[in-house]
Design a protein around this motif. Structure first.
Motif, PDB file in Angstrom:
ATOM      1  N   THR A  24      30.485 -34.458 -27.544  1.00  0.00           N
ATOM      2  CA  THR A  24      29.782 -33.182 -27.478  1.00  0.00           C
ATOM      3  C   THR A  24      30.144 -32.451 -26.194  1.00  0.00           C
ATOM      4  OG1 THR A  24      27.934 -34.103 -28.734  1.00  0.00           O
ATOM      5  CG2 THR A  24      27.510 -32.083 -27.515  1.00  0.00           C
ATOM      6  N   GLN A  25      30.147 -33.174 -25.085  1.00  0.00           N
ATOM      7  CA  GLN A  25      30.493 -32.588 -23.796  1.00  0.00           C
ATOM      8  C   GLN A  25      31.901 -32.014 -23.798  1.00  0.00           C
ATOM      9  OE1 GLN A  25      32.592 -35.035 -21.514  1.00  0.00           O
ATOM     10  NE2 GLN A  25      33.235 -33.109 -20.616  1.00  0.00           N
ATOM     11  N   THR A  26      32.834 -32.737 -24.352  1.00  0.00           N
ATOM     12  CA  THR A  26      34.216 -32.273 -24.342  1.00  0.00           C
ATOM     13  C   THR A  26      34.349 -30.971 -25.100  1.00  0.00           C
ATOM     14  OG1 THR A  26      34.962 -34.569 -24.261  1.00  0.00           O
ATOM     15  CG2 THR A  26      36.600 -32.924 -24.854  1.00  0.00           C
ATOM     16  N   ARG A  27      33.658 -30.873 -26.231  1.00  0.00           N
ATOM     17  CA  ARG A  27      33.703 -29.630 -27.007  1.00  0.00           C
ATOM     18  C   ARG A  27      33.000 -28.498 -26.251  1.00  0.00           C
ATOM     19  NH1 ARG A  27      32.296 -33.477 -31.283  1.00  0.00           N
ATOM     20  NH2 ARG A  27      34.143 -33.878 -32.544  1.00  0.00           N
ATOM     21  N   GLN A  28      31.861 -28.802 -25.665  1.00  0.00           N
ATOM     22  CA  GLN A  28      31.066 -27.751 -25.038  1.00  0.00           C
ATOM     23  C   GLN A  28      31.686 -27.236 -23.748  1.00  0.00           C
ATOM     24  OE1 GLN A  28      28.502 -26.253 -26.345  1.00  0.00           O
ATOM     25  NE2 GLN A  28      28.490 -27.535 -28.161  1.00  0.00           N
ATOM     26  N   TYR A  29      32.301 -28.112 -22.974  1.00  0.00           N
ATOM     27  CA  TYR A  29      32.849 -27.665 -21.702  1.00  0.00           C
ATOM     28  C   TYR A  29      34.108 -26.827 -21.847  1.00  0.00           C
ATOM     29  CZ  TYR A  29      29.664 -30.098 -18.556  1.00  0.00           C
ATOM     30  OH  TYR A  29      28.559 -30.486 -17.838  1.00  0.00           O
ATOM     31  N   GLU A  30      34.632 -26.726 -23.045  1.00  0.00           N
ATOM     32  CA  GLU A  30      35.719 -25.781 -23.293  1.00  0.00           C
ATOM     33  C   GLU A  30      35.195 -24.347 -23.379  1.00  0.00           C
ATOM     34  OE1 GLU A  30      39.169 -27.886 -25.838  1.00  0.00           O
ATOM     35  OE2 GLU A  30      37.333 -27.538 -26.955  1.00  0.00           O
ATOM     36  N   ASN A  31      33.893 -24.214 -23.468  1.00  0.00           N
ATOM     37  CA  ASN A  31      33.268 -22.919 -23.702  1.00  0.00           C
ATOM     38  C   ASN A  31      32.609 -22.431 -22.419  1.00  0.00           C
ATOM     39  OD1 ASN A  31      30.868 -21.193 -24.374  1.00  0.00           O
ATOM     40  ND2 ASN A  31      31.784 -21.320 -26.414  1.00  0.00           N
ATOM     41  N   ASN A  32      33.062 -21.280 -21.909  1.00  0.00           N
ATOM     42  CA  ASN A  32      32.520 -20.764 -20.652  1.00  0.00           C
ATOM     43  C   ASN A  32      31.025 -20.509 -20.720  1.00  0.00           C
ATOM     44  OD1 ASN A  32      35.052 -20.842 -19.550  1.00  0.00           O
ATOM     45  ND2 ASN A  32      35.429 -18.649 -19.667  1.00  0.00           N
ATOM     46  N   THR A  33      30.553 -20.034 -21.865  1.00  0.00           N
ATOM     47  CA  THR A  33      29.129 -19.731 -22.000  1.00  0.00           C
ATOM     48  C   THR A  33      28.297 -21.001 -21.919  1.00  0.00           C
ATOM     49  OG1 THR A  33      29.612 -17.781 -23.329  1.00  0.00           O
ATOM     50  CG2 THR A  33      27.396 -18.690 -23.510  1.00  0.00           C
ATOM     51  N   ALA A  34      28.747 -22.072 -22.575  1.00  0.00           N
ATOM     52  CA  ALA A  34      28.010 -23.333 -22.531  1.00  0.00           C
ATOM     53  C   ALA A  34      27.996 -23.901 -21.115  1.00  0.00           C
ATOM     54  CB  ALA A  34      28.635 -24.333 -23.503  1.00  0.00           C
ATOM     55  N   LEU A  35      29.123 -23.838 -20.423  1.00  0.00           N
ATOM     56  CA  LEU A  35      29.176 -24.364 -19.063  1.00  0.00           C
ATOM     57  C   LEU A  35      28.288 -23.545 -18.123  1.00  0.00           C
ATOM     58  CD1 LEU A  35      30.278 -26.246 -16.930  1.00  0.00           C
ATOM     59  CD2 LEU A  35      32.327 -24.815 -16.775  1.00  0.00           C
ATOM     60  N   ALA A  36      28.373 -22.228 -18.216  1.00  0.00           N
ATOM     61  CA  ALA A  36      27.526 -21.379 -17.372  1.00  0.00           C
ATOM     62  C   ALA A  36      26.045 -21.636 -17.661  1.00  0.00           C
ATOM     63  CB  ALA A  36      27.871 -19.907 -17.610  1.00  0.00           C
ATOM     64  N   SER A  37      25.707 -21.891 -18.914  1.00  0.00           N
ATOM     65  CA  SER A  37      24.320 -22.214 -19.273  1.00  0.00           C
ATOM     66  C   SER A  37      23.880 -23.515 -18.612  1.00  0.00           C
ATOM     67  CB  SER A  37      24.179 -22.314 -20.792  1.00  0.00           C
ATOM     68  OG  SER A  37      24.513 -21.101 -21.419  1.00  0.00           O
ATOM     69  N   ALA A  38      24.793 -24.496 -18.559  1.00  0.00           N
ATOM     70  CA  ALA A  38      24.475 -25.757 -17.901  1.00  0.00           C
ATOM     71  C   ALA A  38      24.175 -25.537 -16.427  1.00  0.00           C
ATOM     72  CB  ALA A  38      25.641 -26.730 -18.064  1.00  0.00           C
ATOM     73  N   TYR A  39      24.942 -24.674 -15.786  1.00  0.00           N
ATOM     74  CA  TYR A  39      24.719 -24.390 -14.365  1.00  0.00           C
ATOM     75  C   TYR A  39      23.354 -23.738 -14.130  1.00  0.00           C
ATOM     76  CZ  TYR A  39      29.742 -25.229 -13.447  1.00  0.00           C
ATOM     77  OH  TYR A  39      30.991 -25.781 -13.320  1.00  0.00           O
ATOM     78  N   TYR A  40      23.039 -22.710 -14.925  1.00  0.00           N
ATOM     79  CA  TYR A  40      21.765 -22.044 -14.643  1.00  0.00           C
ATOM     80  C   TYR A  40      20.591 -22.955 -14.962  1.00  0.00           C
ATOM     81  CZ  TYR A  40      20.225 -20.449 -19.373  1.00  0.00           C
ATOM     82  OH  TYR A  40      19.761 -20.371 -20.664  1.00  0.00           O
ATOM     83  N   ASN A  41      20.757 -23.849 -15.951  1.00  0.00           N
ATOM     84  CA  ASN A  41      19.697 -24.813 -16.220  1.00  0.00           C
ATOM     85  C   ASN A  41      19.495 -25.757 -15.045  1.00  0.00           C
ATOM     86  OD1 ASN A  41      18.259 -25.177 -19.024  1.00  0.00           O
ATOM     87  ND2 ASN A  41      20.218 -24.182 -19.415  1.00  0.00           N
ATOM     88  N   ALA A  42      20.582 -26.177 -14.425  1.00  0.00           N
ATOM     89  CA  ALA A  42      20.462 -27.034 -13.243  1.00  0.00           C
ATOM     90  C   ALA A  42      19.715 -26.306 -12.128  1.00  0.00           C
ATOM     91  CB  ALA A  42      21.853 -27.458 -12.771  1.00  0.00           C
ATOM     92  N   PHE A  43      20.011 -25.016 -11.966  1.00  0.00           N
ATOM     93  CA  PHE A  43      19.317 -24.235 -10.943  1.00  0.00           C
ATOM     94  C   PHE A  43      17.829 -24.108 -11.252  1.00  0.00           C
ATOM     95  CE2 PHE A  43      17.593 -20.045  -9.827  1.00  0.00           C
ATOM     96  CZ  PHE A  43      17.596 -20.168  -8.442  1.00  0.00           C
ATOM     97  N   ILE A  44      17.522 -23.687 -12.463  1.00  0.00           N
ATOM     98  CA  ILE A  44      16.120 -23.479 -12.837  1.00  0.00           C
ATOM     99  C   ILE A  44      15.315 -24.760 -12.638  1.00  0.00           C
ATOM    100  CG2 ILE A  44      14.549 -23.039 -14.775  1.00  0.00           C
ATOM    101  CD1 ILE A  44      15.898 -20.498 -13.663  1.00  0.00           C
ATOM    102  N   HIS A  45      15.902 -25.899 -12.987  1.00  0.00           N
ATOM    103  CA  HIS A  45      15.186 -27.172 -12.935  1.00  0.00           C
ATOM    104  C   HIS A  45      15.404 -27.921 -11.628  1.00  0.00           C
ATOM    105  CE1 HIS A  45      13.955 -26.569 -17.014  1.00  0.00           C
ATOM    106  NE2 HIS A  45      15.191 -26.494 -17.445  1.00  0.00           N
ATOM    107  N   ARG A  46      15.995 -27.211 -10.630  1.00  0.00           N
ATOM    108  CA  ARG A  46      16.169 -27.772  -9.284  1.00  0.00           C
ATOM    109  C   ARG A  46      16.925 -29.092  -9.308  1.00  0.00           C
ATOM    110  NH1 ARG A  46      12.660 -24.673  -6.127  1.00  0.00           N
ATOM    111  NH2 ARG A  46      11.090 -23.538  -7.346  1.00  0.00           N
ATOM    112  N   GLN A  47      17.945 -29.139 -10.133  1.00  0.00           N
ATOM    113  CA  GLN A  47      18.738 -30.347 -10.282  1.00  0.00           C
ATOM    114  C   GLN A  47      20.008 -30.270  -9.436  1.00  0.00           C
ATOM    115  OE1 GLN A  47      18.051 -33.250 -12.682  1.00  0.00           O
ATOM    116  NE2 GLN A  47      16.252 -32.295 -11.758  1.00  0.00           N
ATOM    117  N   ASN A  48      20.303 -31.355  -8.705  1.00  0.00           N
ATOM    118  CA  ASN A  48      21.600 -31.462  -8.052  1.00  0.00           C
ATOM    119  C   ASN A  48      22.661 -31.661  -9.123  1.00  0.00           C
ATOM    120  OD1 ASN A  48      20.556 -31.301  -5.414  1.00  0.00           O
ATOM    121  ND2 ASN A  48      20.041 -33.486  -5.452  1.00  0.00           N
TER     122      ASN A  48
END
Length: 993
Positions: A446-470
């Motif tokens: 799932t990760q390999t497929r999703q990380y090819e997609n800029n939108t999915a990766l950017a979503s992962a980043y903002y989720n990390a920010f919102i949830h105060r995740q390193n």
């Protein structure tokens, strides 16, 4: 593949390891660490060793977080601006505030969206004062008088404002996906822009978030109320809300809906909205996320120039209530017209905890879409209509939600008990140990497929920010999952899953809690679409280096080879990773043989002479291979996908199933029962009724593809052995193959070994043809228990003509789609007559079919006559706005210039073109045509193809609320029977909507 809800999917994306190499030996946890750097310009940033995403995380001096990642595959940047500000932090007396603020951030500032802010702000202050009076006043009649004053002053203010100026600027960049969302802990603003437009995007966003101006307030408030009505018409949302209320009797997760309450929406405070913005929309509480074709050093410098001057303030989020343990089941009920279902939910710890990891693993053991306990024991065996589960994690808490719908004759309690029994099997350890490593591999795929997609990766980043995740912790997540032992998981399950759940029964029936809303009689506000602010003028004068469009030579991009037996194999090499997909394609489907979709669905429940159905699914899951057999109207696919190293084993297993599937009468009878129940459930879904039943009838009448189905009685007479033979005989018809992946020679060698066929392949059966009927003078109505009403205006146009594709694309941008389109501005922005309104000239998918003109409205029943008149006026007389046309033209050209058709999409796009009789990339012709078009050309297209069309009107709504006399002015009103629309059989216990 398991179907996750959107939030879970984003969480899973954030947990995954390397795109390029997923082995633990090359990416051990002890080599994942955060490193600090300073670039040549003095900006400090962090990276993570062995991070496959290549993140650079900057923190500006004012506290703003900036997430940057580079991907050169297309000349675009996915942008997010994320704020740690959601409905959790709404004042208790003003719920819905964060969400309404999100809407208002699109309205501009003292520079964007105004002709003279000094004059406008006086009127806006007066409106704000009136709202404070309105909120304090308890007498209903006096409140109405104050509202009339608000409406009057708002008209004066609208003469100075400029509607949708923000969106006009953003659209002119060629931006896509312009939107925002609000949830419990977040508000996120979204755009995907061409890379050459970064400077202009930053200029606009820097100004937009610098301050809040609440213009066009009361019309947008009415829009939000329409959105509130949509939630009242959504039974799933009602069930979900009831579940959260049970899980969180004290915390805002369960006590404050993001949309707010009806009373709070009726009594807003502009003062409180300003206070909320000033408190939370500050640099230390915000993040800018940019993923795409960027230069790190240049980009961070520009972001700093745009946002670095913002003054930071300390943000103290409120301390939220803690929940006591749930000691015994909490039971809730909700009612509505849709099919019955049951949900069970267990409250968990929040994101970043050990419990998140254990619960993620438990969830995948229970259901992963292939070989989980619920997948095999309930769905595969057709013990229920369907069942599944998924976890959600937030900052303070999470929950594990299970859902199920009953078969015919099955009670909701029986479904609940079956689900609980599968949880008991997890607690008893009744799963094989290899499942844990298989789950981790599945998540890596799932990760390999999703990380090819800029939108999915950017979503992962903002989720990390919102949830105060390193980010380091998210990169390590899968390695941590690998360390979970079976015994540890079983121990966790026994301590976590007790009688500590909430169960919600979604029953059929009237919802007594629906709030009926009066039409407030808003006077349409001025749009001033021909006006521009000084900011817009300066923005328009900024020059950017234009992108050059790139077009595809399909005949060279799609390569061909042959199997030893002469069968053609088209292929495109995967440049990014070791994933593959292989599809065997037959150009025949349900139109050629009504058994096609029936047989394809039946195969999913069958085993072979060697494997039971459950064993077969486990074998595929062990390999990390997905398989599918599906049939559409004119095409059938038999395919597999997964890791290239397992292609041969996966294809061998697929061919074994294809050739050796064993029919089973009991399984077939359950399958027919499942189809019958699905038909009954379809009849309860308003979206299905409108966009499938009514739309198909509006196009074809009685002789439609939708109605060409077997009756249940006919299905019961089918011999399942003949159905299985139908599947086996598929490979005797002409077919072709498409492969996307690496090592084409190995793929062809595997095909030669495993895909054995006759020397002579048969032609396809003749396809059934369907006549598209002329439209006009008909109103097809379905009575449905709902707050809003939804309608489609449908007109048959001329036969497909590729020469119309350029003009139709420009027309749709200018007229019918997007926040700055004519329809949106007139129906929603000016008149507040609908939450959703759009229109399009739709080009046919096949060269022999007709184009269609359609328009959609979703609005309160008491606004429908006005909304219909407004829409019909637009569809007859297209407003001409030169500046808006030029912006739409510029946006359309930039979208084409930034578009890149890559990877397997090259093949599938070409397939679609060929159905339209086009064997080349016609975007170049469209681009050049649009570049030379004028507003007069577009008006000519409108007059020849849209104005004067006669419409079939398709409506779903509550008959008690709709003005049927008003509908009769649109044509002959025919109240449609739902069974007739879908060609279902009636039963004595048929549902009354």
């Amino acid at each position: 593949m398991k179907i996750f809800n959107s939030i879970l999917l984003l969480l899973i994306i954030t947990t995954l390891g390397s795109c390029k190499n997923t082995s633990s030996e090359t990416n051990p946890s002890n080599k994942i660490k955060t490193e600090k750097h300073t670039d040549a310009q003095g900006f400090n940033y962090e990276t993570i060793t062995n991070d496959p995403t290549g993140l650079r995380l900057y923190t500006l001096n004012n506290g703003l977080k900036v997430y940057l990642s580079k991907n050169e595959e297309e000349p675009k940047i996915q942008t997010y601006i994320a704020v740690r500000a959601g409905s959790n932090y709404d004042p208790k007396e003003s719920t819905g505030l964060a969400h309404y603020l999100e809407h208002m951030v699109f309205k501009g500032t003292d520079e964007i969206g105004t002709q003279d802010f000094e004059k406008e702000k006086v009127l806006l202050q007066e409106i704000s004062n009136l709202y404070e009076e309105h909120k304090k006043e308890s007498d209903p009649e006096k409140k109405k008088e104050i509202y009339k004053k608000i409406d009057q002053v708002s008209q004066e203010a609208s003469k100075i404002s400029i509607s949708n100026e923000y969106d006009k600027m953003i659209s002119s960049l060629g931006a896509q996906g312009t939107n925002a969302h609000t949830w419990y802990e977040e508000t996120v603003y979204k755009n995907k822009i061409p890379v050459n437009e970064l400077d202009k995007w930053l200029k606009v966003e820097s100004e937009r978030f610098s301050q809040l101006v609440l213009r066009l307030f009361h019309t947008e408030l009415e829009v939000v109320y329409e959105e509130f009505n949509r939630t009242q018409d959504n039974d799933f949302r009602k069930l979900y809300s009831a579940m959260l209320e049970g899980l969180f009797p004290n915390h805002p997760y369960g006590q404050q809906r993001t949309i707010g309450t009806s009373d709070h929406l009726k009594n807003p405070s502009m003062v409180e909205i300003h206070n909320y913005f000033d408190k939370y929309y500050v640099p230390g509480n915000m993040a800018v996320v940019l993923v795409g074709d960027i230069d790190f050093d240049d980009t961070i410098s520009k972001v700093n120039d745009a946002f670095g001057h913002y003054e930071n303030k300390e943000v103290l989020h409120p301390a939220l209530p803690k929940e006591q343990p749930i000691e015994s089941p909490i039971i809730k009920e909700v009612y509505g017209p849709t099919a019955e279902s049951v949900a069970i939910a267990y409250r968990s710890a929040g994101i970043g905890t050990k419990e998140e990891k254990l619960l993620t693993m438990a969830d995948m053991i229970l259901t992963n879409g292939k070989a989980g306990l619920i997948d095999l024991n309930l769905n595969q065996k057709q013990a229920v209509q369907n069942a599944g589960c998924s976890p959600t994690f937030q900052n303070d808490y999470g929950f594990h939600r299970f859902s199920g719908t009953p078969k015919n004759g099955q009670t909701l309690d029986e479904v609940k008990d079956l689900i609980l029994e599968e949880i008991e099997k997890l607690k008893r350890g009744e799963f094989e140990e290899w499942m844990i490593s298989a789950v981790v591999n599945d998540l890596k795929l799932t990760q390999t497929r999703q990380y090819e997609n800029n939108t999915a990766l950017a979503s992962a980043y903002y989720n990390a920010f919102i949830h105060r995740q390193n980010w380091e912790d998210r990169i390590k997540f899968l390695d941590d999952l690998k360390k979970i032992t079976k015994q540890e998981l079983v121990d966790f399950a026994n301590s976590f899953y007790k009688n500590n759940y909430v169960v919600v029964y979604k029953r059929k029936g009237e919802d007594k809690n629906v709030v009926k809303v009066q039409n407030p009689g808003i006077t349409p506000v001025e749009l001033n679409r021909d006006k521009q602010s000084e900011f817009f003028k300066e923005f328009s004068n900024l020059k950017t280096q234009p992108l050059k469009p790139k077009f595809v030579d399909y005949k060279s991009a799609i390569k061909e080879t042959k199997m030893d037996n002469g069968l053609k194999v088209s292929y495109i090499e995967n440049p990014n990773n070791d994933l593959f997909s292989l599809n065997i394609i037959l150009d025949m489907g349900k139109d050629n043989d009504r058994n096609a979709t029936l047989a394809a669905g039946y195969l999913d429940y069958l085993g072979t002479d060697k494997y039971t159905p459950e064993e077969l699914r486990k074998e595929f899951y062990k390999l990390g291979i997905n398989y599918s057999v599906s049939a559409g109207s004119d095409i059938t696919f038999v395919g597999i996908s997964g890791l290239k190293e397992n292609l041969d084993a996966g294809l061998s297993l697929l061919e074994h199933l294809w050739s050796n599937a064993v029919p089973d009468l009991e399984t077939y009878n359950k399958y027919v029962d499942k189809i019958a129940k699905a038909r009954q459930d379809n009849k309860t879904q308003k979206g299905t009724i409108l966009w499938e039943g009514l739309l198909s009838y509006g196009m074809y009448g009685e002789n439609s593809p939708l109605r060409n189905i077997y009756t249940i009685e006919e299905l019961q007479r089918v011999d399942p052995a003949e159905l299985v033979n139908k599947i086996k005989e598929l490979k005797n018809f002409k077919h072709r193959i498409f492969y996307y992946g690496k090592d084409v020679e190995a793929a062809v060698a595997s095909l030669n070994k495993n895909h054995l066929i006759n020397n002579e392949l048969a032609d396809y059966p003749e396809a059934t043809s369907y006549l598209q009927k002329e439209t006009g003078g008909n109103v097809y109505f379905v009575d449905y228990d709902m707050v809003q009403s939804e309608m489609i205006f449908l007109a048959k146009g001329s036969q497909f003509d590729p020469k119309k594709m350029a003009a139709s694309r420009l027309f749709n941008t200018y007229f019918g789609s997007g926040l700055s389109s004519i329809v949106f501005q007139e129906i929603r922005e000016s008149k507040s007559l609908a939450y959703s309104a759009f229109s399009a000239y739709s080009t046919a998918a096949k060269k022999e079919e007709a184009n269609y003109v359609y328009a959609y409205l979703g609005t309160q029943a008491n606004k429908m006559p006005e909304a219909v008149d407004a829409m019909m006026d637009l569809m007859t007389n297209m407003p001409e706005a030169e500046r808006q046309f030029n912006s739409a033209k510029e946006a359309t050209l930039k979208k084409i210039a930034a578009q890149r058709i890559t990877k397997s999409n090259i093949f599938w796009t070409y397939e679609g073109l060929k159905k339209r009789g086009i064997d080349y990339d016609n975007r170049e012709e469209m681009y050049n045509t649009i570049k030379n078009m004028t507003l007069a050309d577009l008006k000519k297209f409108f007059n020849e193809n849209i104005s004067g069309e006669t419409y079939n009107v398709l409506i779903v709504g509550n008959k008690k609320d709709i003005d049927m006399m008003a509908l009769s002015k649109l044509g002959e009103v025919q109240e449609m029977d739902i069974d007739f629309l879908f060609n279902y059989e009636k039963k004595n216990e048929d549902i009354k909507l």
